[in-house]
Write a protein that holds these residues in place. Structure first.
Motif, PDB file in Angstrom:
ATOM      1  N   PHE A 174      29.690  44.306  57.964  1.00  0.00           N
ATOM      2  CA  PHE A 174      29.572  43.722  59.303  1.00  0.00           C
ATOM      3  C   PHE A 174      28.454  42.678  59.392  1.00  0.00           C
ATOM      4  O   PHE A 174      28.118  42.227  60.485  1.00  0.00           O
ATOM      5  CB  PHE A 174      29.330  44.837  60.331  1.00  0.00           C
ATOM      6  N   LYS A 175      27.926  42.301  58.258  1.00  0.00           N
ATOM      7  CA  LYS A 175      26.774  41.390  58.219  1.00  0.00           C
ATOM      8  C   LYS A 175      27.039  40.086  58.953  1.00  0.00           C
ATOM      9  O   LYS A 175      26.184  39.584  59.684  1.00  0.00           O
ATOM     10  CB  LYS A 175      26.394  41.112  56.761  1.00  0.00           C
ATOM     11  N   ASN A 176      28.232  39.522  58.781  1.00  0.00           N
ATOM     12  CA  ASN A 176      28.543  38.213  59.353  1.00  0.00           C
ATOM     13  C   ASN A 176      29.411  38.284  60.606  1.00  0.00           C
ATOM     14  O   ASN A 176      29.935  37.275  61.062  1.00  0.00           O
ATOM     15  CB  ASN A 176      29.233  37.341  58.298  1.00  0.00           C
ATOM     16  N   LEU A 177      29.557  39.496  61.158  1.00  0.00           N
ATOM     17  CA  LEU A 177      30.352  39.661  62.377  1.00  0.00           C
ATOM     18  C   LEU A 177      29.439  39.919  63.573  1.00  0.00           C
ATOM     19  O   LEU A 177      28.487  40.705  63.473  1.00  0.00           O
ATOM     20  CB  LEU A 177      31.317  40.833  62.228  1.00  0.00           C
ATOM     21  N   LYS A 178      29.724  39.268  64.668  1.00  0.00           N
ATOM     22  CA  LYS A 178      28.942  39.479  65.876  1.00  0.00           C
ATOM     23  C   LYS A 178      29.521  40.668  66.632  1.00  0.00           C
ATOM     24  O   LYS A 178      30.522  40.542  67.335  1.00  0.00           O
ATOM     25  CB  LYS A 178      28.963  38.221  66.748  1.00  0.00           C
ATOM     26  N   VAL A 179      28.894  41.821  66.463  1.00  0.00           N
ATOM     27  CA  VAL A 179      29.326  43.031  67.158  1.00  0.00           C
ATOM     28  C   VAL A 179      28.109  43.747  67.727  1.00  0.00           C
ATOM     29  O   VAL A 179      26.999  43.628  67.199  1.00  0.00           O
ATOM     30  CB  VAL A 179      30.099  43.999  66.223  1.00  0.00           C
ATOM     31  N   ASN A 180      28.312  44.489  68.800  1.00  0.00           N
ATOM     32  CA  ASN A 180      27.244  45.330  69.338  1.00  0.00           C
ATOM     33  C   ASN A 180      27.001  46.476  68.378  1.00  0.00           C
ATOM     34  O   ASN A 180      27.950  47.051  67.823  1.00  0.00           O
ATOM     35  CB  ASN A 180      27.637  45.865  70.717  1.00  0.00           C
ATOM     36  N   LYS A 181      25.731  46.855  68.185  1.00  0.00           N
ATOM     37  CA  LYS A 181      25.389  47.860  67.178  1.00  0.00           C
ATOM     38  C   LYS A 181      24.355  48.846  67.700  1.00  0.00           C
ATOM     39  O   LYS A 181      23.505  48.487  68.517  1.00  0.00           O
ATOM     40  CB  LYS A 181      24.795  47.182  65.926  1.00  0.00           C
ATOM     41  N   ILE A 182      24.449  50.074  67.194  1.00  0.00           N
ATOM     42  CA  ILE A 182      23.368  51.045  67.369  1.00  0.00           C
ATOM     43  C   ILE A 182      23.111  51.696  66.001  1.00  0.00           C
ATOM     44  O   ILE A 182      24.032  51.859  65.203  1.00  0.00           O
ATOM     45  CB  ILE A 182      23.680  52.138  68.416  1.00  0.00           C
ATOM     46  N   LYS A 183      21.863  52.052  65.750  1.00  0.00           N
ATOM     47  CA  LYS A 183      21.523  52.719  64.489  1.00  0.00           C
ATOM     48  C   LYS A 183      21.637  54.229  64.607  1.00  0.00           C
ATOM     49  O   LYS A 183      21.911  54.922  63.631  1.00  0.00           O
ATOM     50  CB  LYS A 183      20.108  52.327  64.051  1.00  0.00           C
ATOM     51  N   ASN A 184      21.392  54.741  65.810  1.00  0.00           N
ATOM     52  CA  ASN A 184      21.492  56.182  66.033  1.00  0.00           C
ATOM     53  C   ASN A 184      21.767  56.441  67.505  1.00  0.00           C
ATOM     54  O   ASN A 184      21.725  55.534  68.333  1.00  0.00           O
ATOM     55  CB  ASN A 184      20.216  56.895  65.581  1.00  0.00           C
ATOM     56  N   PHE A 185      22.059  57.689  67.832  1.00  0.00           N
ATOM     57  CA  PHE A 185      22.446  58.016  69.203  1.00  0.00           C
ATOM     58  C   PHE A 185      21.263  58.036  70.169  1.00  0.00           C
ATOM     59  O   PHE A 185      21.455  58.112  71.376  1.00  0.00           O
ATOM     60  CB  PHE A 185      23.205  59.337  69.233  1.00  0.00           C
ATOM     61  N   LYS A 186      20.074  57.949  69.635  1.00  0.00           N
ATOM     62  CA  LYS A 186      18.892  57.823  70.491  1.00  0.00           C
ATOM     63  C   LYS A 186      18.950  56.504  71.265  1.00  0.00           C
ATOM     64  O   LYS A 186      18.425  56.393  72.376  1.00  0.00           O
ATOM     65  CB  LYS A 186      17.627  57.876  69.621  1.00  0.00           C
ATOM     66  N   ASN A 187      19.611  55.489  70.660  1.00  0.00           N
ATOM     67  CA  ASN A 187      19.729  54.166  71.286  1.00  0.00           C
ATOM     68  C   ASN A 187      20.967  54.024  72.177  1.00  0.00           C
ATOM     69  O   ASN A 187      21.131  53.011  72.850  1.00  0.00           O
ATOM     70  CB  ASN A 187      19.809  53.077  70.210  1.00  0.00           C
ATOM     71  N   LEU A 188      21.846  55.028  72.175  1.00  0.00           N
ATOM     72  CA  LEU A 188      23.133  54.883  72.859  1.00  0.00           C
ATOM     73  C   LEU A 188      22.992  54.716  74.367  1.00  0.00           C
ATOM     74  O   LEU A 188      23.620  53.844  74.965  1.00  0.00           O
ATOM     75  CB  LEU A 188      24.030  56.089  72.545  1.00  0.00           C
ATOM     76  N   GLU A 189      22.184  55.538  74.988  1.00  0.00           N
ATOM     77  CA  GLU A 189      22.046  55.480  76.442  1.00  0.00           C
ATOM     78  C   GLU A 189      21.536  54.115  76.903  1.00  0.00           C
ATOM     79  O   GLU A 189      22.026  53.558  77.888  1.00  0.00           O
ATOM     80  CB  GLU A 189      21.095  56.579  76.924  1.00  0.00           C
ATOM     81  N   ASN A 190      20.573  53.554  76.199  1.00  0.00           N
ATOM     82  CA  ASN A 190      20.053  52.231  76.554  1.00  0.00           C
ATOM     83  C   ASN A 190      21.139  51.175  76.461  1.00  0.00           C
ATOM     84  O   ASN A 190      21.263  50.308  77.340  1.00  0.00           O
ATOM     85  CB  ASN A 190      18.890  51.851  75.627  1.00  0.00           C
ATOM     86  N   PHE A 191      21.941  51.231  75.384  1.00  0.00           N
ATOM     87  CA  PHE A 191      23.031  50.277  75.233  1.00  0.00           C
ATOM     88  C   PHE A 191      24.024  50.403  76.386  1.00  0.00           C
ATOM     89  O   PHE A 191      24.438  49.399  76.982  1.00  0.00           O
ATOM     90  CB  PHE A 191      23.772  50.491  73.907  1.00  0.00           C
ATOM     91  N   LEU A 192      24.412  51.624  76.712  1.00  0.00           N
ATOM     92  CA  LEU A 192      25.411  51.848  77.763  1.00  0.00           C
ATOM     93  C   LEU A 192      24.918  51.374  79.123  1.00  0.00           C
ATOM     94  O   LEU A 192      25.670  50.775  79.895  1.00  0.00           O
ATOM     95  CB  LEU A 192      25.783  53.330  77.826  1.00  0.00           C
ATOM     96  N   ASN A 193      23.664  51.632  79.412  1.00  0.00           N
ATOM     97  CA  ASN A 193      23.112  51.217  80.709  1.00  0.00           C
ATOM     98  C   ASN A 193      23.112  49.703  80.854  1.00  0.00           C
ATOM     99  O   ASN A 193      23.284  49.168  81.972  1.00  0.00           O
ATOM    100  CB  ASN A 193      21.682  51.750  80.867  1.00  0.00           C
ATOM    101  N   LYS A 194      22.950  48.988  79.738  1.00  0.00           N
ATOM    102  CA  LYS A 194      22.917  47.521  79.788  1.00  0.00           C
ATOM    103  C   LYS A 194      24.308  46.889  79.689  1.00  0.00           C
ATOM    104  O   LYS A 194      24.553  45.822  80.244  1.00  0.00           O
ATOM    105  CB  LYS A 194      22.065  46.982  78.637  1.00  0.00           C
TER     106      LYS A 194
END
Length: 214
Positions: free
Chosen positions: A191-211
């Protein structure tokens, strides 16, 4: 309360770090053919993560082993695959932040699973892990992920798919579904050259969803 949002989770490499176990299982399953064949099998599997094992078995026999394969042989391969992998999968733990997220949001978001793991096996694993009650629908193979997604999206709710494979990404693209990549060491280059939304772990999931989603 009216639930307006839903999230579809892939399983291997997303809910559980079982992608490595299954990669090793593909290698081991064909080890009797020698190292060269096992490496070809593993390479093919890694390029096609997210697809049903039965699709992979058929390809491996036709294009790598140059042998015919019967329905009986397919079923036996699948049983042997589970014998190699399930014990290790049962030892893996569900991420604590994912459990926290599922508990916290189960009344306001519908959760589903779409995976290439056979239907009966994924149901067995979820029950063993005691998380089956969090998911409205659980879909496994032989149906493809595009079919899973279309079934889930019939209820017209806003939908996000969290996956880790190129197959997940393509299935979302074809069904016009928002995609979130669960990153790990094995998929970074894909996925290096693809523009996609990413999270490294589920600790970051809530922040992503809220935004981006809630």
């Amino acid at each position: 309360m009216i639930i307006r949002k839903q999230i579809i989770f892939d399983f291997d490499g997303v809910i559980l770090k079982s992608h490595k176990v299954k990669s090793q299982a593909f290698y081991d399953l064909f080890s009797s053919y020698g190292k060269k064949i096992s490496e070809k099998v593993l390479s093919y599997h890694l390029k096609n993560e997210g697809k049903s094992r039965f699709i992979k078995f058929k390809y491996i026999y036709k294009n790598i082993l140059k042998e015919k394969i019967s329905k009986k042989k397919l079923d036996l391969l699948s049983e042997n695959f589970d014998a190699i992998s399930l014990k290790k999968i049962n030892e893996l733990k569900i991420p604590k932040y994912l459990i926290y997220f599922l508990k916290k949001n189960k009344k306001k978001i519908l959760f589903h699973i779409s995976t290439g793991t056979p239907q009966k096996i994924i149901e067995k694993i979820l029950k063993k892990k005691k998380i089956n009650h969090y998911f409205k629908n659980v879909y496994g193979s032989p149906a493809k992920k595009i079919v899973h997604i279309n079934k889930i999206k019939k209820n017209k709710k806003d939908t996000l798919f969290i996956g880790d494979s190129f197959e997940d990404f393509l299935s979302c693209k074809k069904t016009k579904t928002q995609f979130l990549l669960k990153m790990h060491n094995e998929n970074k280059l894909k996925f290096k050259n693809l523009k996609v939304n990413k999270i490294k772990n589920f600790k970051n999931l809530e922040n992503f969803l809220n935004k981006n989603f809630l």
